[in-house]
Design a protein around this motif. Sequence first.
Motif, short mmCIF file in Angstrom:
data_model
loop_
_atom_site.label_atom_id
_atom_site.label_comp_id
_atom_site.label_asym_id
_atom_site.label_seq_id
_atom_site.Cartn_x
_atom_site.Cartn_y
_atom_site.Cartn_z
N ARG A 162 37.07 37.62 75.12
CA ARG A 162 35.78 37.47 74.41
C ARG A 162 34.69 37.03 75.38
NH1 ARG A 162 35.38 37.57 68.75
NH2 ARG A 162 37.37 37.98 67.74
N GLN A 220 33.22 52.37 66.84
CA GLN A 220 32.74 53.17 65.71
C GLN A 220 31.78 54.26 66.19
OE1 GLN A 220 31.67 50.71 62.28
NE2 GLN A 220 33.44 49.42 62.63
N CYS A 221 30.50 53.92 66.44
CA CYS A 221 29.57 55.00 66.77
C CYS A 221 29.75 55.50 68.19
CB CYS A 221 28.12 54.59 66.53
SG CYS A 221 27.36 53.61 67.84
N GLY A 279 24.79 54.88 65.72
CA GLY A 279 24.52 53.83 64.73
C GLY A 279 23.17 54.04 64.08
N PRO A 328 24.44 39.19 67.53
CA PRO A 328 25.68 38.44 67.76
C PRO A 328 26.54 39.10 68.84
CG PRO A 328 25.65 39.44 65.55
CD PRO A 328 24.32 39.71 66.17
N ALA A 351 29.59 40.87 60.64
CA ALA A 351 28.95 40.51 61.92
C ALA A 351 27.43 40.55 61.80
CB ALA A 351 29.43 41.46 63.03
N GLN A 352 26.92 41.56 61.09
CA GLN A 352 25.48 41.62 60.91
C GLN A 352 24.98 40.46 60.04
OE1 GLN A 352 25.26 45.79 59.72
NE2 GLN A 352 24.44 46.34 61.72
N ASP A 397 38.51 48.29 57.38
CA ASP A 397 38.38 46.95 57.97
C ASP A 397 37.25 46.92 59.00
OD1 ASP A 397 40.46 46.25 56.38
OD2 ASP A 397 41.92 45.94 57.98
N GLY A 398 37.09 48.01 59.73
CA GLY A 398 35.99 48.08 60.70
C GLY A 398 34.64 48.00 60.02
N GLN A 399 34.51 48.67 58.88
CA GLN A 399 33.25 48.61 58.13
C GLN A 399 32.99 47.18 57.63
OE1 GLN A 399 30.77 50.99 57.44
NE2 GLN A 399 31.83 52.05 59.08
N ARG A 452 26.92 46.91 67.80
CA ARG A 452 26.30 46.62 66.51
C ARG A 452 27.19 47.06 65.35
NH1 ARG A 452 23.04 42.95 64.21
NH2 ARG A 452 21.11 43.79 63.33
N CYS A 453 28.28 47.78 65.66
CA CYS A 453 29.08 48.36 64.57
C CYS A 453 30.29 47.54 64.17
CB CYS A 453 29.59 49.75 64.96
SG CYS A 453 28.36 51.03 65.20
N THR A 454 31.00 46.97 65.14
CA THR A 454 32.40 46.60 64.86
C THR A 454 32.66 45.14 64.56
OG1 THR A 454 32.85 46.12 67.19
CG2 THR A 454 33.18 48.39 66.45
N GLY A 455 31.75 44.24 64.97
CA GLY A 455 32.08 42.83 64.87
C GLY A 455 33.06 42.39 65.95
N TYR A 456 33.33 43.26 66.91
CA TYR A 456 34.06 42.97 68.16
C TYR A 456 35.57 42.80 68.02
CZ TYR A 456 29.31 42.11 69.81
OH TYR A 456 27.98 42.25 70.10
N GLU A 457 36.06 42.47 66.84
CA GLU A 457 37.48 42.13 66.74
C GLU A 457 38.38 43.28 67.20
OE1 GLU A 457 38.34 39.80 63.39
OE2 GLU A 457 40.46 40.30 63.37
N GLY A 481 29.24 56.63 63.09
CA GLY A 481 30.13 55.51 63.40
C GLY A 481 31.23 55.34 62.37
N VAL A 502 30.92 36.14 66.71
CA VAL A 502 31.57 36.67 65.50
C VAL A 502 33.02 36.20 65.50
CG1 VAL A 502 32.09 38.71 64.14
CG2 VAL A 502 30.07 38.69 65.62
N PRO A 503 33.44 35.51 64.46
CA PRO A 503 34.81 34.99 64.44
C PRO A 503 35.81 36.05 64.04
CG PRO A 503 33.74 34.48 62.38
CD PRO A 503 32.71 35.21 63.22
N ARG A 559 34.21 44.28 58.82
CA ARG A 559 33.95 43.34 59.91
C ARG A 559 32.57 43.59 60.52
NH1 ARG A 559 39.86 43.89 61.25
NH2 ARG A 559 40.72 41.96 60.42
N GLY A 560 32.21 44.86 60.66
CA GLY A 560 30.89 45.15 61.20
C GLY A 560 29.77 44.63 60.31
N ILE A 605 37.91 37.75 61.44
CA ILE A 605 37.64 37.90 60.01
C ILE A 605 38.92 38.32 59.31
CG2 ILE A 605 36.33 39.23 58.29
CD1 ILE A 605 34.16 39.42 60.69
N PHE A 620 22.48 52.26 60.32
CA PHE A 620 22.44 51.19 59.31
C PHE A 620 21.25 51.34 58.38
CE2 PHE A 620 24.03 49.73 63.46
CZ PHE A 620 25.37 49.72 63.16
N LEU A 642 26.82 44.31 74.01
CA LEU A 642 26.51 44.30 72.58
C LEU A 642 27.09 45.51 71.88
CD1 LEU A 642 22.77 43.20 72.74
CD2 LEU A 642 24.77 41.78 72.24
#
Lengths: 171, 781
Positions: free
Chosen positions: A136, A108-109, B253, B708, B678-679, B670-672, A145-150, B498, B713-714, B674-675, B716, B255, A143
């Motif tokens: 993983r 993302q960013c 980023g 995390p 995750a937070q 979906d990226g928004q 902070r934007c994507t949740g890694y998936e 982002g 993060v699982p 999931r992100g 989603i 937030f 790290l």
Amino acid sequence: MPEREVQPQASLTIRLQVNGEEREGAVEGRTTLADFLRDQLGLTGTHLGCEHGVCGACTVLLDSQPARSCLVLAASADGSRVETVEGLAENGQLSRLQQAMWDSHSFQCGFCTPGFLIQAAALLAENPSPTEAEVRHALSGNLCRCTGYESIVRGVMAAAGGPEPAGAEPR
Amino acid sequence: MKARVPAERYTGASVRRVEDERLLTGRGSFVADAQLPGMLHAAFCRSPLPHARILAVNTEAARLAPGVVAVFDGAQMAQMASPVADPGDSPRSGGPVSFGILAVDKARLVGDPVALVVAQSRALAEDACELIQVEYQELAPVVTVEQALDPSLPVIFEELGGNRLFGPETKVFGDVDGAFARADRVVRASIRQHRHQNVPMEGRAILANFDAGSGQLLVRAATQGVNTTRQTLAEQLRMPLDRVRVVAEDVGGSFGLKFGASREEVACCAASRELGRPVRWIEDRWENLTVSGQAREESFEVEAAVTSAGRILALKVEMVIDSGAYPGFAPLVVDIVREMIPGPYRLEALSFTGSGVVTNKASYVAYRGPWAAETFVRERMIDLVAQELGISAPEVRLRNLAVRDEPPLRMVTGPSLAGITARESLLRAVEILDLTGFREEQLRLREEGRYLGIGFATYIEPAPGPRQEGGEENTEQVRVELDQDGSLLVHTAQMPHGQGHRTTLAQVAADEFGVRLEQVQVMVGDTQRTPTGFGTGGSRFAAMAGGAALHGARRLRGKVLEAAAQILDLAPAELDISGGELVGPGVPGGRLPLAELIGRIDLAARSGQLPPGTDADLTATADFDGGESGWSGGTHCCVVEVDAATGLVRILRYLVVEDCGDMINPAVVDGQIRGGVAQGVGAVLLERSAYDPEGQYLSATLMDYLLPTALDVPHIEIEHLSPVRLDPDVNFRGVGEGGMIAAPPTICNAIADALSPFGPRVLEQHLPPTRILELIGALPD
């Protein structure tokens, strides 16, 4: 106000190979490899996210191994081979990894991006067909902070050409 | 002019982002990447104490240190920039608060900037900071809300007369007493959210360049909106607005953190003006974690009037917010929490009392879904009600959720709930998860000493929210223009950091105007050309900016067709723009590239060949308030397993069923989501901005403040519901905040469900292993 000239306490000359090119520079003892790459060589693709070795944004390949360039002194990298994010594309062509990350909407960013790319490139060099769990694990020291890694994991899996991860949704 | 429907639309497709090629090759441009000739570097000498009088600041040795160009203490800075006066919404009790850009007489938190050093490198500036001698007189720190309300402790702002910042102020909606009188029982709980924070991977950053010749301040900023940054800088520096230009490129980023200009950023601009040289400040991670700002520390006393059948008739809520050291955003948070707390539920009455205090901790800032406490408190409370009544938690939700064709489809606090799909989202989540099957497995595994739990949370997010009768006009402006080469320039005040706005706004404009995606350039981040608007935040992008781009492109298309018709002597209805070309049966050769058409319109206009009244200015501006679209929302569901020996929580499944209207780019959506989730995972399982009893900050590195990782993060699962389309044209809705709003209560509810055999009431959001072991009685509380 008069501006005093700075006399670096000690300056030493280092020579190293960066993205295949021989480079040389004068550094102070305290100059980090990250600062040398960014400030002296203008390779600002390597980012500084924490400067204490946790976030991984500054990861480069140092003699083919991923290293935190914020924790490596430039002087100690003398004589090494360094590869940065700028060296991933060849002749203006995105690498397979970069292309897969783009196709997968991985980032993302973009601030953590260089570290993930380098870390993933190192993984794929060692293990061309990693499982999702291996990806993983390999990326768990970086790290984002934007994507949740998936999306990042999916990009690496796509680059490896391996099976789509459990969560993959074809688009 | 009617909407055009091209055969193949970019809108709705997961097209690849135009931002990415640059970012993937290391050619992004963040503030720290910018160099200017003669550029100097800033570092701040900061208070090591949370609360102290500053008796003297001696900068002599620092001024003489190698490479140092200037040192400014608080008193000097006060001559260079106005104090921050009456910040944010005015405090509602006590006097208005004001404070210096640098601390002057008093330090109010650990990290409070006391002096600014400008030197030839950041390292030299930091060296010199070590040489600054500050004489402090320590004051007792005010670390908790209880301490803030203790009159025996020192006040942080003398002008407040105490440490209460505002309130308590009570507002009542509906017949609260009547509802409580009718209730079969009252369920009570004290619920709190812990302090945590934004932590963008790029911290705050600024490069200030004052040009003494022109008197202009040119600023490279890391910001969510260049207009607000410019406004703040002009006010604090007492400069005319037109002498300040703010430019932003890549932003790593935010937030919610990077709005306006922080004190440090103002100080760097003031120093650049004083010195006539560029000054750059790149916040380091210690500074970012310690002083950039923190959020969410709020506590609630809640009483719910409920019937035995599981109807929640009314709530009485008392909220206290810990605003930290420097007032700003907190009062607004309380206002939004009050309005939003009914959510998508048929609450008949609400009594809400809000108040805020100041403490010697980092200042309260906006963090993704800043008002999220309303969802956390309500959704946790619903589970507590369900537990007391012995009804399943999803069932209690269903009995209370608003039904779309049953009036009044309106929150008891006022806003219309038109178009919400909250009920559908919950039903769908229960169906996907097979709740009955899960309960059987849960019981079976408990026999083996394994503790699984399931949690739900249903929410709505104003994205941007319904039109408020009599409310202030709140619009986003987009200006669309045709460049000579036929490319479409789309100017917006949105400032992506982002979100991929350069891609998604181009998708909307390309479809509406009839050009290829690569012919559109989204122009952001330069106050010399950016239209009005405060920037990216509050989930304004999709409906408001997306809508403004759609209407702007439509208007410009109309103008171009009108002018083309004049030139070709055809009717506009016979013409179309498609694939970047003017097409139509009467067009010579069937098609005319836009670049050529623009040249001909320009020539015709200059040679007076267009009839009077024809508008040959190929730009159009549209303002849009989001139209009839209003709410995003949905239901999150989570399945966890809690290890009763270690207190570790494993997320086995995470499902989001949501509705953000028509999606512009599903991969971006979906990226928004999931992100955001995750937070939320971080907030519940890992992250806490921790202070010791003396007010020292304990989470000042990323080894202490845990974000995390890819292992935490699982996967989603996301299912998008079909939206209710209320607007004739624009049914996109913002989606940036919902993930972070719904995930904390979802995960907490799942953990509480897993722990139910042990019987604790879970009344907090932060549930790291040690706390879980306390809750199940394995560790003393």
